[in-house]
Write an enzyme that holds these catalytic residues in place. Structure first.
Site, short mmCIF file in Angstrom:
data_model
loop_
_atom_site.label_atom_id
_atom_site.label_comp_id
_atom_site.label_asym_id
_atom_site.label_seq_id
_atom_site.Cartn_x
_atom_site.Cartn_y
_atom_site.Cartn_z
N HIS A 364 45.42 22.69 44.98
CA HIS A 364 45.62 24.03 45.54
C HIS A 364 44.54 24.44 46.53
O HIS A 364 44.41 25.63 46.81
CB HIS A 364 45.65 25.07 44.43
CG HIS A 364 46.80 24.95 43.49
ND1 HIS A 364 47.97 25.65 43.65
CD2 HIS A 364 46.95 24.19 42.38
CE1 HIS A 364 48.79 25.34 42.66
NE2 HIS A 364 48.20 24.45 41.89
N LYS A 555 44.67 40.30 48.26
CA LYS A 555 44.44 38.92 47.83
C LYS A 555 43.01 38.88 47.31
O LYS A 555 42.25 39.84 47.50
CB LYS A 555 44.62 37.94 48.98
CG LYS A 555 43.86 38.32 50.25
CD LYS A 555 44.22 37.45 51.44
CE LYS A 555 45.55 37.79 52.10
NZ LYS A 555 46.60 36.81 51.94
N ARG A 556 42.60 37.78 46.69
CA ARG A 556 41.21 37.67 46.27
C ARG A 556 40.30 37.82 47.50
O ARG A 556 40.69 37.47 48.62
CB ARG A 556 40.98 36.33 45.58
CG ARG A 556 41.49 36.30 44.15
CD ARG A 556 40.79 37.29 43.26
NE ARG A 556 39.44 36.88 42.96
CZ ARG A 556 39.04 36.37 41.80
NH1 ARG A 556 39.90 36.25 40.79
NH2 ARG A 556 37.79 36.03 41.60
N LYS A 561 39.41 33.94 53.69
CA LYS A 561 40.62 34.75 53.87
C LYS A 561 40.41 35.81 54.95
O LYS A 561 41.36 36.39 55.45
CB LYS A 561 41.01 35.39 52.54
CG LYS A 561 41.43 34.38 51.47
CD LYS A 561 41.82 35.08 50.17
CE LYS A 561 42.05 34.12 49.01
NZ LYS A 561 43.39 33.51 49.03
N THR A 665 50.91 32.92 48.72
CA THR A 665 52.21 33.25 48.13
C THR A 665 52.49 34.73 48.34
O THR A 665 53.64 35.15 48.41
CB THR A 665 52.26 32.92 46.62
OG1 THR A 665 51.03 33.36 46.02
CG2 THR A 665 52.43 31.43 46.39
N LYS A 669 55.97 36.98 49.46
CA LYS A 669 56.47 38.21 48.81
C LYS A 669 56.69 39.30 49.85
O LYS A 669 57.70 40.02 49.82
CB LYS A 669 55.46 38.69 47.75
CG LYS A 669 55.33 37.74 46.57
CD LYS A 669 54.12 38.03 45.69
CE LYS A 669 53.81 36.81 44.83
NZ LYS A 669 52.48 36.88 44.18
O1 HBZ Z 1 46.63 28.75 44.94
C1 HBZ Z 1 45.48 29.36 45.46
C2 HBZ Z 1 45.36 29.03 46.93
O2 HBZ Z 1 44.16 29.59 47.46
C3 HBZ Z 1 46.56 29.61 47.66
O3 HBZ Z 1 46.54 29.27 49.00
C4 HBZ Z 1 47.84 29.09 47.01
O4 HBZ Z 1 48.96 29.74 47.52
C5 HBZ Z 1 47.82 29.30 45.50
C6 HBZ Z 1 49.00 28.67 44.81
O5 HBZ Z 1 49.16 27.35 45.20
N1 HBZ Z 1 44.34 28.92 44.69
C7 HBZ Z 1 43.93 29.64 43.65
O6 HBZ Z 1 44.46 30.68 43.32
N2 HBZ Z 1 42.88 29.13 42.94
C8 HBZ Z 1 42.35 29.66 41.84
O7 HBZ Z 1 42.74 30.72 41.37
C9 HBZ Z 1 41.24 28.94 41.15
C10 HBZ Z 1 40.92 29.30 39.86
C11 HBZ Z 1 39.89 28.64 39.21
C12 HBZ Z 1 39.18 27.65 39.86
C13 HBZ Z 1 39.51 27.29 41.15
C14 HBZ Z 1 40.53 27.94 41.79
O8 HBZ Z 1 38.19 27.00 39.22
#
Ligand code: HBZ
Length: 823
Positions: A364, A555-556, A561, A665, A669
């Site tokens: 991801h 978003k985060r 971003k 995502t 939406k």
């Molecule tokens: O995953 C996100 C991507 O940034 C986004 O572009 C994508 O649409 C989405 C679904 O595929 N990544 C995350 O949300 N990542 C995390 O939340 C995360 C959580 C814990 C971690 C590393 C990343 O240790």
């Protein structure tokens, strides 16, 4: 297992049946009366009532699965960002109207009770929400599937602002009771850690066993995952840690009660809290404990309980596809090897063939710092047997690399699962690449960059493993539930088939040219804004004007971003209004809405939050500027807020530096709810733009190859500052203390960083972004053209259903098929 329980009929699916069941729940489970009940009592009774309608379907699903074994999908994810459960259960069971009417008959309001639910925030952002969308789709598509994860006692922190700065508070989501979970303490699993390994030779054959140092119990909690009106209810199984009884007993026998209780706390720490870092894993020991804990429990559960007794493990790949949601569950690969080799006595090669076939891995990210690595020291201490297994996997893999590519030792070092520098560490993404059948990225561009950059050596080694599955979102929650007005309009136009087949939205295309349809579309958008006005007023005390363009970035918070780019735009508008360069009476009026949590240890992200809030206060407090713009930054953005915010938006901000956002995502939406996107050529934006057409999308910014080329040539952000007077004014204004009560030091780190480093090229894209925003304003003045484009966004983005994503996984990776539920 033979079914001896006569199937208890669900409560009758009508208002009388519903009301009777509701009063029963209120009286017998909640132990109160309508007169005395608190809002929470009434909500809990409602949740249990709805649950009771789904219960026999759940039992039927589980029983049928046991009797008719098919290939199941087991989705392993450290996060499931579910959002509220009640609404979804209501639509999945077809109870929405009945419940509203039944409650009204008792003098209660469904809307009021729905608002009492605290959402389970068991995820950080996109990755966790994606997992929740996927299990919804699997259930709706009748796929035998189970989600496995962690029941964190504290989910993602509650964000508050103090003087505009983020302050985190614990999220006590379980405090008011949790009607959607069912504990199964009798199915607990013991999970071990630490200790050492012992190798003995029996009949000339070496056998290694793990002698662990300590263990904890994993207690499963089951959650329903109802399919949409199809009779299937799949399971999400979340694990909670408890101290082992043996552990307690031993210490009790020594008479040390306090120590026994302390041990209990120690064990229970494992599932205490969700780590709020979404991009820079901190390499914390407890985090690795969490990962192994839930993965080991899940594999054991599937092998020993879901599969029938005496199941031949050689057939495991025919019965399960374990999907690894990022690297967090990747320790499952050596764990399955340990189970097969050490516990079940299979030969290594046999076990390896099975293991590789059972797993697939989804990546991801593209940010190097987001890739998990675990120090060998830590891994050896916590999971000594797994460390040995990883070494052997690596040795055999590197042999194959040498066999294929010759003795290129640089390449071997690069591809080694064990990094040597800056410390010896296990690279989990590499372990995932080696131990799986398939590796996928989450949007076309991302998958391409994975092949070309992040995992290029692995793609050269095993090109057939690499594939793409573009993300999607569930239309049930994010259209049908979140946007009842638009849902009704769509259904009136094309029927209701779109809810489970979102490609049917294309049938709306001709309505884009129908003026009456567009008028109704605008009316619905306006109604959605009114709902948002009410929410922000009641929840945050924020006033917004529903007659302005709603420009949303949620978003985060992360530098890649580029919330900062958005802030620069706001500051520029502020400056131009104040200086009289634009007239507040005639310019397009906008409300900028931000929503973002920062990882608590991410300093720069927190500074950016403070900047947004301070700029917002100044903008909103200025008598001239505030006539034309307003900034709203409601704290604690979450799934629940998204459900009201997304349908109200006119403009969706998707402005990451090209090549950094894996997919996004939120972008999907918004488009599905008829917002137009201003965005870069990044992640799934690329696919959105291709589908909706350039004329219905505001593209700006560098492309990924352009950005990379500039970086390679040596990016100098200050040159943009020097050459662009508009940019200079904006940065100077921030640096001058305009937004910090005259104190120039407050935002100095942000300005300096932009001028001297600007890793994500905010300054390079500034002008292009400003130009795109000009085009937005011009276009918005023509409401007919704008709403035509908005309708076309809805009609052309049916591709972004998570049902379609699931179908792609099924076809390309899992090879599993639907199994309708009988009866
Ligand atoms: O995953 C996100 C991507 O940034 C986004 O572009 C994508 O649409 C989405 C679904 O595929 N990544 C995350 O949300 N990542 C995390 O939340 C995360 C959580 C814990 C971690 C590393 C990343 O240790």
């Amino acid at each position: 297992m033979t079914e001896t329980t006569p199937l208890i009929a669900s409560p009758e699916l009508n208002v009388e049946g519903f009301t009777r069941q509701y009063l029963r729940e209120l009286t017998y489970t909640q132990g109160t009366t309508l007169e005395r009940a608190s809002t929470n009592d009434k909500y809990l009774a409602l949740a249990r009532t709805v649950r009771s309608y789904l219960m026999s379907r759940w039992n039927r699903t589980v029983t049928q699965q046991y009797h008719e074994p098919a290939r199941a999908v087991a989705y392993l994810s450290a996060e499931f960002l579910l959002g509220r459960q009640l609404d979804n259960a209501l639509i999945a069971s077809g109870l929405e109207e009945i419940a509203a009417e039944g409650l009204a008959g008792l003098g209660l309001s469904l809307d009021e009770l729905r608002a009492a639910e605290v959402e389970p925030g068991l995820g950080n952002g996109g990755l966790g929400r994606l997992a929740a969308c996927f299990i919804d789709s699997l259930a709706t598509m009748n796929i035998p599937a189970i989600g496995y994860g962690i029941r964190y006692e504290f989910g993602i922190f509650r964000q508050t602002f103090v003087d505009g700065r983020q302050v985190e508070e614990p999220d006590n989501w379980l405090d008011n009771g949790s009607p959607w979970e069912i504990a199964r303490p009798e199915q607990e699993v013991e999970i071990s850690f630490g200790g050492h390994t012992e190798t003995t030779t029996v009949d000339g054959v070496e056998k290694t066993t793990w002698v662990p140092g300590w263990s904890v119990l994993a207690l499963p909690y089951n959650y329903m995952v109802p399919g949409y009106l199809n009779g299937r209810v799949n399971t999400l199984r979340l694990w909670s840690a408890r101290a082992t009884h043996a552990f307690d007993l031993k210490i009790f026998n020594y008479g040390d009660y306090a120590e026994a209780v302390r041990a209990q706390t120690f064990a229970e720490n494992i599932t205490k809290v969700l780590y709020p870092e979404d991009s820079t894993p901190q390499g914390k020991e407890l985090r690795l404990q969490q990962q192994y804990f839930f993965v080991a429990a899940s594999l054991h559960d599937f092998v020993e309980r879901v599969l029938e007794a005496g199941f031949d493990l050689h057939d495991l790949p025919e019965r399960v596809a374990f999907q690894l949601n990022d690297t967090h569950p990747v320790i499952a690969i050596p764990e399955l090897m340990r189970v097969l080799v050490d516990l079940k006595g299979l030969a290594w090669d046999e076990a390896w063939a099975i293991t590789q076939k059972c797993f697939a891995y989804t990546c991801h990210t593209l940010l190097p710092e987001a890739l998990e690595v675990w120090p060998v020291e830590l891994m050896s201490r916590l999971l000594p047997r797994h460390m040995e297994i990883i070494y052997r996997i690596n040795d055999e893999f590197l042999e194959q690399v040498r066999a294929k590519f010759g003795n290129d030792e640089m390449l071997v070092r690069r591809m080694s699962i064990i990094a040597e520098y800056p410390e010896r560490a296990v690279r989990m993404a590499y372990l995932a690449s080696v131990g799986t059948t398939k590796i996928n990225g989450v949007a076309e561009l991302h998958s391409q960059l994975l092949r070309d950059k992040v995992l290029n050596d692995f793609a050269a080694f095993a090109p057939e493993k690499f594939t793409n599955v573009t993300n999607g979102v569930t239309p049930r929650r994010f259209v049908r539930l979140a946007n009842p007005g638009l849902s009704a309009l769509i259904t009136e136009a094309i029927g209701d088939g779109w809810v489970t087949d979102l490609s049917r939205l294309s049938e709306l295309e001709p309505f884009a040219d129908d003026a009456e349809f567009r008028r109704r579309f605008r009316e619905i958008k306006r109604g959605n804004k009114d709902r948002l006005v009410t929410l922000l007023k009641n929840r945050d005390g924020i006033d917004i004007d529903p007659d302005t363009m709603l420009d949303v970035m949620v978003k985060r918070l992360h530098e890649y971003k580029r919330q900062l780019l958005k802030v620069l735009h706001v500051v520029s508008q502020y400056d131009r209004l104040k200086s009289g360069a634009i007239d507040p009476a005639t310019t397009v009026h906008r409300t900028f809405v931000f929503g973002a949590k920062a990882a608590p240890g991410y300093q720069m992200a927190k500074e950016i939050i403070a900047l947004i809030n301070h700029v917002g206060a100044r903008v909103n407090g200025d008598p001239v500027v505030s006539q034309a713009l307003r900034v709203a930054f409601p704290a604690n953005y979450n799934v629940t807020v998204a459900e009201t915010l997304v349908p109200a938006a006119d403009l969706s901000e998707q402005i990451s530096l090209a090549g950094k956002e894996a997919s996004g995502t939120g972008n999907m939406k918004f488009a599905l709810n008829g917002a137009l996107t201003v965005g870069t050529d990044d992640g799934a934006n690329v696919e959105i733009r291709q589908l909706v057409g350039d004329e219905n999308f505001f593209l700006f910014g560098l492309t990924e190859p352009e950005a990379s080329a500039i970086q390679e040539a040596g990016y100098r952000p200050s040159s943009y500052y020097e050459q662009n007077p508009d940019l200079r004014r904006v940065l100077d204004l921030i640096a001058s203390g305009e937004f910090s009560g005259g104190d120039r030091s407050v935002f100095e780190p942000i300005v300096s960083n932009l001028l001297h480093e600007d890793r994500f090229m905010v300054l390079a894209d500034f002008q292009s972004y400003m130009d795109a925003q000009e085009r937005v304003d011009t276009y918005y003045r023509d409401q007919e053209a704008w709403s035509r484009s908005a309708v076309l966004n809805v009609a052309r983005t049916g591709f972004f259903s998570s049902d379609r994503s699931m179908q792609d996984y099924l076809d390309r990776i899992w090879h599993a098929s639907p199994v309708p539920i009988e009866g």
